[in-house]
Design an enzyme around this catalytic site. Structure first.
Site, short mmCIF file in Angstrom:
data_model
loop_
_atom_site.label_atom_id
_atom_site.label_comp_id
_atom_site.label_asym_id
_atom_site.label_seq_id
_atom_site.Cartn_x
_atom_site.Cartn_y
_atom_site.Cartn_z
N ARG A 47 0.81 -1.23 0.00
CA ARG A 47 0.00 0.00 0.00
C ARG A 47 0.84 1.28 0.00
O ARG A 47 0.30 2.36 -0.21
CB ARG A 47 -0.96 -0.01 1.20
CG ARG A 47 -2.18 -0.88 0.94
CD ARG A 47 -3.17 -0.75 2.07
NE ARG A 47 -2.80 -1.58 3.21
CZ ARG A 47 -3.24 -1.38 4.45
NH1 ARG A 47 -4.05 -0.37 4.72
NH2 ARG A 47 -2.87 -2.18 5.43
N THR A 70 3.10 -14.02 9.86
CA THR A 70 3.95 -13.56 10.97
C THR A 70 4.54 -14.74 11.75
O THR A 70 5.67 -14.64 12.25
CB THR A 70 3.15 -12.66 11.92
OG1 THR A 70 1.94 -13.32 12.29
CG2 THR A 70 2.79 -11.34 11.26
N GLY A 102 8.66 -4.06 12.26
CA GLY A 102 9.53 -3.04 11.66
C GLY A 102 8.79 -1.81 11.18
O GLY A 102 9.41 -0.78 10.93
N ASN A 132 1.23 1.70 6.94
CA ASN A 132 0.95 0.87 5.77
C ASN A 132 0.79 1.69 4.50
O ASN A 132 0.86 1.15 3.41
CB ASN A 132 -0.32 0.04 6.00
CG ASN A 132 -0.15 -0.92 7.16
OD1 ASN A 132 0.67 -1.82 7.09
ND2 ASN A 132 -0.87 -0.68 8.24
N TYR A 179 27.86 36.61 -2.94
CA TYR A 179 28.37 35.26 -2.75
C TYR A 179 29.74 35.33 -2.11
O TYR A 179 30.68 35.91 -2.68
CB TYR A 179 28.47 34.50 -4.08
CG TYR A 179 29.16 33.16 -3.89
CD1 TYR A 179 28.59 32.20 -3.05
CD2 TYR A 179 30.36 32.86 -4.52
CE1 TYR A 179 29.23 30.98 -2.84
CE2 TYR A 179 30.99 31.64 -4.32
CZ TYR A 179 30.41 30.71 -3.48
OH TYR A 179 31.03 29.51 -3.26
N ALA A 234 26.53 45.57 -1.99
CA ALA A 234 25.55 44.72 -2.67
C ALA A 234 26.15 44.15 -3.95
O ALA A 234 26.87 44.83 -4.68
CB ALA A 234 24.32 45.55 -3.00
N TYR A 269 36.44 29.84 -7.92
CA TYR A 269 36.64 28.61 -8.69
C TYR A 269 37.15 28.96 -10.07
O TYR A 269 36.52 29.72 -10.80
CB TYR A 269 35.28 27.89 -8.77
CG TYR A 269 35.30 26.54 -9.43
CD1 TYR A 269 36.19 25.55 -9.02
CD2 TYR A 269 34.40 26.24 -10.45
CE1 TYR A 269 36.19 24.31 -9.63
CE2 TYR A 269 34.38 24.99 -11.05
CZ TYR A 269 35.28 24.01 -10.63
OH TYR A 269 35.28 22.78 -11.22
N ARG A 286 38.03 49.41 -13.43
CA ARG A 286 36.91 49.52 -14.37
C ARG A 286 37.25 50.60 -15.37
O ARG A 286 38.17 51.40 -15.16
CB ARG A 286 35.60 49.83 -13.65
CG ARG A 286 35.61 51.15 -12.92
CD ARG A 286 34.28 51.47 -12.26
NE ARG A 286 34.32 52.82 -11.72
CZ ARG A 286 34.03 53.13 -10.45
NH1 ARG A 286 33.67 52.21 -9.58
NH2 ARG A 286 34.09 54.37 -10.06
#
Ligand code: UD1
Ligand code: MG
Length: 497
Positions: free
Chosen positions: A33, A108, A130, A253, A407, A421, A428, A481
């Site tokens: 079930r 059982t 169980g 169940n 980040y 901000a 990486y 920049r």
């Protein structure tokens, strides 16, 4: 060796010592079930497998042996068992584990028959399911005490709707039999006291009784419950220990039952915390679970709270979490494997997951709303992490601030640093990760990229929108920049006629 149980009354608690106890957990059933490829007993309740709960509870009894009957999904279940018990100190030293296969599953009684070779001829066997995850150790201790090494002890409960369960048939007070629903007469079906699936049996009787089982019943199964009739016939006392706590004996169940039991369990955890003084905005909207590693190891989630902790609604805690004095957790936060120190505030919708490395939020720090702290984020005192800021494997010294859209990965951030901000640490290079070091009192202008490895010298300033690839001297203004150019009198193109 003393067989069975010695019970010592100790206030309201029952402290008991046992000798030669075996626990058999039946876990061979298919769980049709659940409509799932995952074996039923490996489905999660509070982040732990159903069977993981039962094994953890059984381990607290420190039995001599644990025998798990497997069938459907046996390989997967046996591998999980091996992982779980490797984290429980009493296994090997006090308890041995054995798995026995039951293929096919013929009921059982047949399940427990498979365990017989693993059981000694004396002592007591406690039989558990169980898929009944929330059975509690004191209940089992009471049942073992009722068995006393010589009697057949059944755990029973009275249900408003007993449909489907084995009925406890009594003659006066004395238990005569368990009759399965499908085999019961209309009159027997009126009985609301049912067998929970948990019993304690002396092995000296269990073994011959199991050998006498027959499958001449409505389901053509070998019913374990038929041993009650044998006990009555053999003059062995049958004691029914009643529980009123249905949560402990509810089986899983179907997905609906799993969800219902999860809520019942979470509500209990919430109440236990509130009794310690934790203020939950809504105990019905609180979850504490094992994390993925807890699922693998069988360990439960743990939430340790100091005084005056407030948790708003819809929060989920996973793995090992501690909340210091006066910590406030805003609505709908997920907090896993983290240490949140005194006075820190986590605003709504923040996601904190330390995994194996952990996360530390220092005293008085402010995090969120909508912040993400990943493994190895270590925030010092009074650090501010604002909305849409992600921090991974980075240390922020006291008073550092990254309030918006940033980040920080593999970064070391000094005291009182202000990160504008939209700042990114580019950690990486496509092959390796590198560190960014931002020394004390630095200001990083908005929309800057710090390409690691790079160090921004103490007290320095990085102009907005800089792409910094080389380390900068202390105290300097660094701007990377294009120069701003304005062309006077410039004419926009016009559309040709
Ligand atoms: C069983 C009891 C019933 C009781 C109910 C409580 C029997 C005959 N009936 O009925 O009196 O009220 O539990 O929930 O015992 N299993 C195996 N191998 C098998 C059959 C079952 O390992 O061949 C395991 C199942 O995986 C499950 C447990 O035994 O964990 C109980 O089996 P289930 O089929 O649910 O028994 P019920 O019919 O519910
Ligand atoms: Mg059942």
């Amino acid at each position: 060796m003393v067989q069975g149980v010695q019970v010592i009354k100790d206030g309201s608690e029952t402290a008991a010592s046992y000798a030669n106890v075996s626990v058999v957990i039946m876990a061979a059933g298919k769980g049709t079930r659940m409509k799932s490829a995952l074996p039923k007993v490996l489905h999660r309740l509070a982040g732990r497998a159903l069977l993981g709960h039962v094994v953890g509870t059984a381990a607290q009894l420190e039995p001599d042996r644990l025998v798990v009957v497997t069938g459907h999904g046996a390989m997967e279940i046996e591998a999980a068992l091996a992982r779980w018990i490797s984290t429980i100190a009493t296994f090997d030293s006090k308890t041995s584990l054995q798995c026995v296969r039951q293929e096919p599953q013929l009921g059982t009684g047949h399940a427990v028959q498979q365990a017989v070779p693993a059981l000694p001829d004396d002592g007591v066997t406690l039989i558990l399911n169980g898929d009944v995850p929330l059975i509690a150790t004191p209940t089992l201790q009471t049942l073992l005490a009722a068995c006393g090494g010589t009697q057949l002890a059944l755990l029973t409960v009275t249900m408003a709707d007993p449909t489907g369960y084995g009925r406890i048939v009594r003659n006066g007070e004395a238990v005569q039999a368990i009759v399965e629903h499908k085999d019961a007469t209309a009159q027997q079906r009126e009985i609301r006291e049912i067998y929970t699936g948990v019993m304690a049996v002396p092995n000296a009787q269990l073994k011959p009784w199991l050998a006498r089982l027959r499958n001449d019943n409505a389901q053509k199964e070998f019913y374990l419950t038929d041993i009650v009739k044998f006990a009555v016939a053999d003059g062995v006392a049958v004691v029914a220990t009643q529980t009123t706590d249905t949560v402990q004996v509810d089986g899983v169940n179907s997905p609906v039952q799993l969800a219902q039991l999860e809520r019942a369990h979470q509500l209990r955890q919430a109440h236990a915390l509130m009794e310690q003084g934790v203020r939950l905005a809504d105990p019905a909207r609180f979850d504490l679970r094992a994390d993925a590693r807890g699922y693998a190891s069988g360990q439960p989630g743990r939430l340790v709270c100091a005084q005056d902790v407030e948790i708003d609604l819809g929060c989920i805690f996973e793995g090992q979490v501690s909340l210091g004095e006066g910590v406030r957790i805003g609505a709908h936060c997920v907090v896993a494997n983290a240490q949140i120190e005194a006075g820190a505030v986590i605003h709504p919708y923040s996601h904190i997951d330390g995994e194996a490395l952990g996360v530390v939020v220092g005293p008085g720090a402010i995090v969120g709303p909508f912040a993400r702290l990943r493994p190895g984020a270590q925030l010092g005192a009074d650090v501010h992490i604002g909305n849409f800021v992600e921090v991974k494997n980075s240390t922020l010294a006291p008073g550092a601030k990254a309030n918006h859209l940033t980040y920080l990965g593999d970064a070391t951030v000094g005291e009182r640093v202000n990160i504008g901000a939209g700042t990114i640490t580019a950690n990486y290079d496509g092959a390796n990760k590198h560190r960014t070091v931002i020394e004390a009192d630095v200001h990083i202008g908005s929309n800057s990229v710090l390409v690691a490895p790079v160090t921004i010298g103490a007290g320095g300033t990085v102009g907005a929108s800089s792409a910094v690839t080389k380390s900068t001297p202390p105290g300097a203004l660094t701007v990377v920049r294009g120069k701003q150019v304005s062309i006077e009198g410039w004419k926009r193109p016009v559309k040709k006629a």
